[in-house]
Design a protein around this motif. Structure first.
Motif, PDB file in Angstrom:
ATOM      1  N   TRP A   1       7.312 -47.910  39.687  1.00 12.64           N
ATOM      2  CA  TRP A   1       6.957 -48.478  38.388  1.00 12.64           C
ATOM      3  C   TRP A   1       6.848 -49.998  38.512  1.00 12.64           C
ATOM      4  O   TRP A   1       7.529 -50.615  39.323  1.00 12.64           O
TER       5      TRP A   1
ATOM      6  N   SER B   1       0.507 -48.349  33.750  1.00 21.31           N
ATOM      7  CA  SER B   1      -0.641 -48.091  32.875  1.00 21.31           C
ATOM      8  C   SER B   1      -0.717 -46.619  32.506  1.00 21.31           C
ATOM      9  O   SER B   1      -1.260 -46.258  31.466  1.00 21.31           O
ATOM     10  N   TRP B   2      -0.193 -45.744  33.361  1.00 21.55           N
ATOM     11  CA  TRP B   2      -0.273 -44.309  33.109  1.00 21.55           C
ATOM     12  C   TRP B   2       0.678 -43.869  32.003  1.00 21.55           C
ATOM     13  O   TRP B   2       0.275 -43.218  31.057  1.00 21.55           O
ATOM     14  N   PHE B   3       1.938 -44.257  32.147  1.00 15.54           N
ATOM     15  CA  PHE B   3       2.968 -43.665  31.292  1.00 15.54           C
ATOM     16  C   PHE B   3       3.623 -44.655  30.335  1.00 15.54           C
ATOM     17  O   PHE B   3       4.620 -44.326  29.694  1.00 15.54           O
ATOM     18  N   GLY B   4       3.075 -45.872  30.257  1.00 16.94           N
ATOM     19  CA  GLY B   4       3.503 -46.788  29.219  1.00 16.94           C
ATOM     20  C   GLY B   4       4.769 -47.566  29.531  1.00 16.94           C
ATOM     21  O   GLY B   4       5.115 -47.785  30.690  1.00 16.94           O
TER      22      GLY B   4
ATOM     23  N   LYS C   1      11.802 -47.990  23.131  1.00 19.68           N
ATOM     24  CA  LYS C   1      10.522 -48.438  23.684  1.00 19.68           C
ATOM     25  C   LYS C   1       9.435 -48.437  22.628  1.00 19.68           C
ATOM     26  O   LYS C   1       8.254 -48.454  22.959  1.00 19.68           O
TER      27      LYS C   1
ATOM     28  N   PRO D   1       4.247 -34.865  36.064  1.00 20.99           N
ATOM     29  CA  PRO D   1       3.970 -35.693  37.244  1.00 20.99           C
ATOM     30  C   PRO D   1       5.270 -36.288  37.787  1.00 20.99           C
ATOM     31  O   PRO D   1       6.282 -36.340  37.073  1.00 20.99           O
TER      32      PRO D   1
ATOM     33  N   HIS E   1       6.539 -39.240  38.468  1.00 20.80           N
ATOM     34  CA  HIS E   1       7.247 -40.314  37.760  1.00 20.80           C
ATOM     35  C   HIS E   1       8.018 -39.770  36.558  1.00 20.80           C
ATOM     36  O   HIS E   1       9.128 -40.212  36.261  1.00 20.80           O
ATOM     37  N   LEU E   2       7.417 -38.814  35.871  1.00 21.92           N
ATOM     38  CA  LEU E   2       8.075 -38.309  34.663  1.00 21.92           C
ATOM     39  C   LEU E   2       9.173 -37.312  35.005  1.00 21.92           C
ATOM     40  O   LEU E   2      10.137 -37.172  34.250  1.00 21.92           O
TER      41      LEU E   2
ATOM     42  N   LEU F   1      12.003 -39.561  35.606  1.00 22.41           N
ATOM     43  CA  LEU F   1      12.492 -40.106  34.343  1.00 22.41           C
ATOM     44  C   LEU F   1      13.298 -39.075  33.560  1.00 22.41           C
ATOM     45  O   LEU F   1      14.348 -39.379  32.975  1.00 22.41           O
TER      46      LEU F   1
ATOM     47  N   VAL G   1      13.448 -38.895  26.437  1.00 23.65           N
ATOM     48  CA  VAL G   1      13.015 -40.045  27.238  1.00 23.65           C
ATOM     49  C   VAL G   1      11.505 -40.022  27.499  1.00 23.65           C
ATOM     50  O   VAL G   1      10.897 -41.045  27.811  1.00 23.65           O
ATOM     51  N   LEU G   2      10.898 -38.852  27.329  1.00 20.94           N
ATOM     52  CA  LEU G   2       9.455 -38.738  27.588  1.00 20.94           C
ATOM     53  C   LEU G   2       8.598 -39.190  26.407  1.00 20.94           C
ATOM     54  O   LEU G   2       7.381 -39.293  26.531  1.00 20.94           O
ATOM     55  N   ARG G   3       9.239 -39.441  25.263  1.00 18.85           N
ATOM     56  CA  ARG G   3       8.455 -39.898  24.106  1.00 18.85           C
ATOM     57  C   ARG G   3       7.754 -41.200  24.451  1.00 18.85           C
ATOM     58  O   ARG G   3       8.365 -42.143  24.938  1.00 18.85           O
ATOM     59  N   GLY G   4       6.483 -41.251  24.191  1.00 24.22           N
ATOM     60  CA  GLY G   4       5.708 -42.457  24.469  1.00 24.22           C
ATOM     61  C   GLY G   4       5.100 -42.500  25.854  1.00 24.22           C
ATOM     62  O   GLY G   4       4.261 -43.353  26.139  1.00 24.22           O
ATOM     63  N   THR G   5       5.527 -41.606  26.735  1.00 29.29           N
ATOM     64  CA  THR G   5       4.998 -41.646  28.103  1.00 29.29           C
ATOM     65  C   THR G   5       3.779 -40.750  28.278  1.00 29.29           C
ATOM     66  O   THR G   5       2.982 -40.966  29.192  1.00 29.29           O
TER      67      THR G   5
ATOM     68  N   ARG H   1      -2.131 -40.449  26.062  1.00 28.15           N
ATOM     69  CA  ARG H   1      -2.374 -41.726  26.711  1.00 28.15           C
ATOM     70  C   ARG H   1      -3.642 -41.628  27.567  1.00 28.15           C
ATOM     71  O   ARG H   1      -3.939 -40.572  28.149  1.00 28.15           O
TER      72      ARG H   1
ATOM     73  N   LEU I   1      -4.602 -42.526  30.482  1.00 25.56           N
ATOM     74  CA  LEU I   1      -4.579 -42.152  31.896  1.00 25.56           C
ATOM     75  C   LEU I   1      -3.741 -40.898  32.157  1.00 25.56           C
ATOM     76  O   LEU I   1      -3.304 -40.652  33.277  1.00 25.56           O
TER      77      LEU I   1
ATOM     78  N   ILE J   1      -0.739 -34.417  34.265  1.00 34.17           N
ATOM     79  CA  ILE J   1      -0.910 -35.249  35.461  1.00 34.17           C
ATOM     80  C   ILE J   1      -1.318 -36.662  35.060  1.00 34.17           C
ATOM     81  O   ILE J   1      -1.884 -36.882  33.988  1.00 34.17           O
ATOM     82  N   GLY J   2      -1.009 -37.593  35.945  1.00 32.61           N
ATOM     83  CA  GLY J   2      -1.552 -38.939  35.799  1.00 32.61           C
ATOM     84  C   GLY J   2      -2.946 -38.936  36.380  1.00 32.61           C
ATOM     85  O   GLY J   2      -3.190 -38.323  37.426  1.00 32.61           O
TER      86      GLY J   2
ATOM     87  N   ALA K   1      -5.797 -42.041  40.886  1.00 32.45           N
ATOM     88  CA  ALA K   1      -5.882 -43.468  41.185  1.00 32.45           C
ATOM     89  C   ALA K   1      -5.511 -43.650  42.643  1.00 32.45           C
ATOM     90  O   ALA K   1      -4.778 -42.865  43.205  1.00 32.45           O
TER      91      ALA K   1
END
Lengths: 371, 98
Positions: free
Chosen positions: A36, A58-61, A79, B7, B9-10, B13, B43-47, B57, B59, B92-93, B96
Motif C-alpha cells: 500500500w 488507487s484500487w481500494f481507497g 476513513k 483480492p 490486499h483486502l 486487511l 474494515v472493508l467499507r469504502g475499499t 470503485r 479500479l 478483483i483489482g 495493472a
C-alpha cells in the motif's frame, strides 16, 4: 539514553527505523501495510507511542491506521472523509470548474496538546479534524471558503500537504496547498484567509501576484518563533516574519530555488535546510549531485552539505514530506529519496550516512525523539 | 452460504486467508451481497464501494460464474450458482503492472 524513531512512508509500505541517541546503528521493521502507499505517518507529541498512518491505493481507497504501542500493532480506524455540505467545484488544469472529489490523505498532524485530536490534510484539498483519535472525521469547511473555487491541482494533485499547529497560540493553524497557496486560521480552524502576499509566480499564474493559486510545496517553522515561517515554493525559497502576512524571497545563492522539502534546525531557529532540484520538468538534483543546502542566516546565504551524499550520477528526488529533524543535541536531520535511500545526519547536516538504500520510493519521513 | 473471493490486499486487511463465506437472505443481489460482506468485515467499507455513494470503485471489478458483472445494476439478483454457493463471487483489482 534517548532514542530516535523514524517513521518512513513509501510507495509500497511503511518502515520504522529505531536507534539509540548515538544514531549510529539502526534497526528497521517493515514493510508495514506491504503493497500500500503510505503517504504519511506521524506520532502524537502528547503520547509518542500513538502513531497515525495514512494508507491508500488507487484500487481500494483510503484507510487510516493507528498504533498505540509505537508501531508494534495497528488498528484501522475511520476513513470517511466526506466533505461538509455540497462539495462544489474548484479550478481544473484547463481552467474549467471541476467537482471536489476526495482521493487520499496526504498528511496527518496530531495535536500538540490533546492525545485524541488529529488533523488530516487531504486531496482534493481540505482540512479534516478528528477529536476521537481518528475514529470520526469532520471537515473544517472554512478553509475551502477561502476562494476554493480558484484553487487548482498541481502536477501531484490538489493536495493539502502541510499543517502547522502553533505551540503558543492554540487557535492559530497554518496550512499549505498545491496549487492554492498558504492559509492561516486564527480561530481554531473556523475560518481561514490566504497569506500569499509577496509570492510571485510568473511561470505558473496569469496574475503572478494573485491572492491564491501559488504552488506552495512546503512550510516550516521553529516552535520558539511561531511567526517566522519558511516556505519552499514551486520556484523560490521564501520567509515571512509576521505569520505569513508578507513573504520575501531568500533563495540567495542556491544553485536552483526549485525543490520540495524545507525544514528548520531543532535548536537554531535561523538555520534552515532545503534540497535544490533542477526544475519543475527535471525532478532531480542539479548536476546529478545530491546536496542539502543549509542557511544559518534564515536564508540568502547557503552552504552545500555533501559529505556522505552521492556527488555524481544521482537523479533522485526528495519529496515535500520526506525531511525531518530530531531534537537531540546535536540536531539530527533525515531525508528519504524517490530512489529508496534514507539519509541521516547526526551532526546537523555536516555529514550523512545512508541508513537504507533500497526501499521503495520514499514519500515521507518523520523523526521522533524518544525519552 | 455465499462465497466471496477477495483480492490479496483486502484479504490481508480483513485478516482472512481464503474465500469468505456468509449468509445472505434471498433474493441475493450484488448490493445485498456487498452489504453483508461489509457487515461481516467492517474494515472493508469504502475499499470496494465508495464511501457515501456506495458505487463500485473505479479500479475494482466483479466476476460471477465466469462473467464480468461489474457493470450490472446492483439490485439485479446474482447468478443462481452464486446465490446457492456453488460458485464464488470474485472481487478483483483491475489489471495493472507490466
Amino acid at each position: 539514553m534517548s532514542g530516535i524513531r523514524l517513521l518512513v512512508g513509501t510507495r509500497k509500505g511503511a518502515f520504522i527505523f529505531t536507534a539509540d541517541g548515538r544514531r549510529a546503528d539502526w534497526k528497521i521493521s517493515g514493510p508495514h501495510f506491504a503493497g500500500w502507499e503510505i503517504y504519511h505517518l506521524k506520532g502524537s507529541p502528547v503520547d509518542p507511542n500513538r502513531l497515525y498512518a495514512s494508507q491508500s491505493t488507487s484500487w481500494f481507497g483510503q484507510l487510516i491506521q493507528r498504533s498505540d504501542d509505537g508501531g508494534e500493532t495497528w488498528q484501522p480506524l475511520g476513513k470517511d472523509f466526506t466533505y461538509d455540505g455540497t462539495p462544489g467545484t474548484h479550478q481544473w488544469y484547463d481552467g474549467t470548474q471541476h467537482p471536489w472529489e476526495f482521493k487520499r490523505v496526504w498528511h496527518l498532524e496530531p495535536s500538540l496538546t490533546d492525545r485524541e485530536t488529529v488533523y488530516a490534510g487531504v486531496e482534493d484539498a481540505a482540512l479534516f479534524r478528528s477529536n476521537d483519535g481518528a475514529q470520526n472525521w469532520q471537515e473544517l469547511p472554512g478553509l475551502r471558503a477561502a476562494k476554493g473555487k480558484l484553487w487548482q491541482p498541481g502536477a501531484g494533485g490538489m493536495c493539502l500537504h502541510t499543517i502547522l499547529l502553533d505551540p503558543i497560540d492554540p487557535a492559530r493553524i497554518f496550512v499549505a496547498i498545491s496549487a492554492a497557496g498558504a492559509f492561516r486560521s486564527d480561530d481554531s480552524g473556523e475560518t481561514f484567509r490566504p497569506i500569499n502576499r509577496g509570492l510571485i509566480s510568473p511561470y505558473e499564474l496569469p496574475d503572478p501576484t494573485a491572492e491564491v493559486g501559488h504552488c506552495v510545496h512546503r512550510l516550516a517553522r521553529h516552535p520558539s518563533k511561531p511567526d517566522v515561517l519558511f516556505m519552499q515554493k514551486h520556484w523560490d525559497v521564501m520567509r515571512s516574519d509576521n505569520g505569513g502576512d508578507l513573504w520575501s524571497e531568500v533563495s540567495g545563492d542556491l544553485p536552483s530555488d526549485f525543490g520540495f522539502p524545507i525544514d528548520v534546525h531543532a535548536h537554531e531557529p535561523e538555520t534552515i535546510y532545503v534540497v535544490p532540484i533542477k526544475s519543475d520538468s527535471e525532478h532531480f538534483p542539479p548536476e546529478g549531485k545530491l546536496r542539502v543546502y543549509r542557511s544559518r542566516t534564515g536564508g540568502n546565504q547557503w552552504e552545500a552539505l555533501t559529505k556522505g551524499l552521492p556527488q555524481s550520477n544521482c537523479y533522485v528526488n526528495v519529496l515535500r514530506d520526506a525531511m525531518s529533524v530530531d531534537t537531540l543535541d546535536k540536531c539530527g536531520i533525515y531525508f528519504g529519496t524517490t530512489g529508496g535511500q534514507v539519509y541521516a545526519s547526526a551532526d546537523a547536516g555536516d555529514s550523512w550516512n545512508a541508513i537504507a538504500r533500497d526501499l521503495p520510493a520514499v514519500l515521507s519521513v518523520e523523526a521522533q525523539t524518544l525519552p | 452460504m455465499i462465497r466471496v473471493i477477495l483480492p490479496a490486499h483486502l484479504r490481508t486487511l480483513a485478516n482472512v486467508r481464503d474465500e469468505v463465506r456468509f449468509e445472505v437472505a434471498a433474493p441475493v443481489t450484488q448490493s445485498s451481497l456487498l452489504d453483508a460482506l461489509e457487515n461481516a468485515y467492517p474494515v472493508l467499507r469504502g475499499t470496494i464501494r465508495e464511501q457515501g455513494t456506495r458505487r463500485r470503485r473505479t479500479l475494482v471489478r466483479f466476476f460471477a460464474n465466469g462473467e464480468d458483472v461489474s457493470h450490472l445494476a446492483p439490485e439485479i439478483p446474482v447468478a443462481d450458482e452464486v446465490a446457492r454457493g456453488l460458485e464464488p463471487f470474485v472481487i478483483i483489482g483491475a489489471m495493472a503492472g507490466g
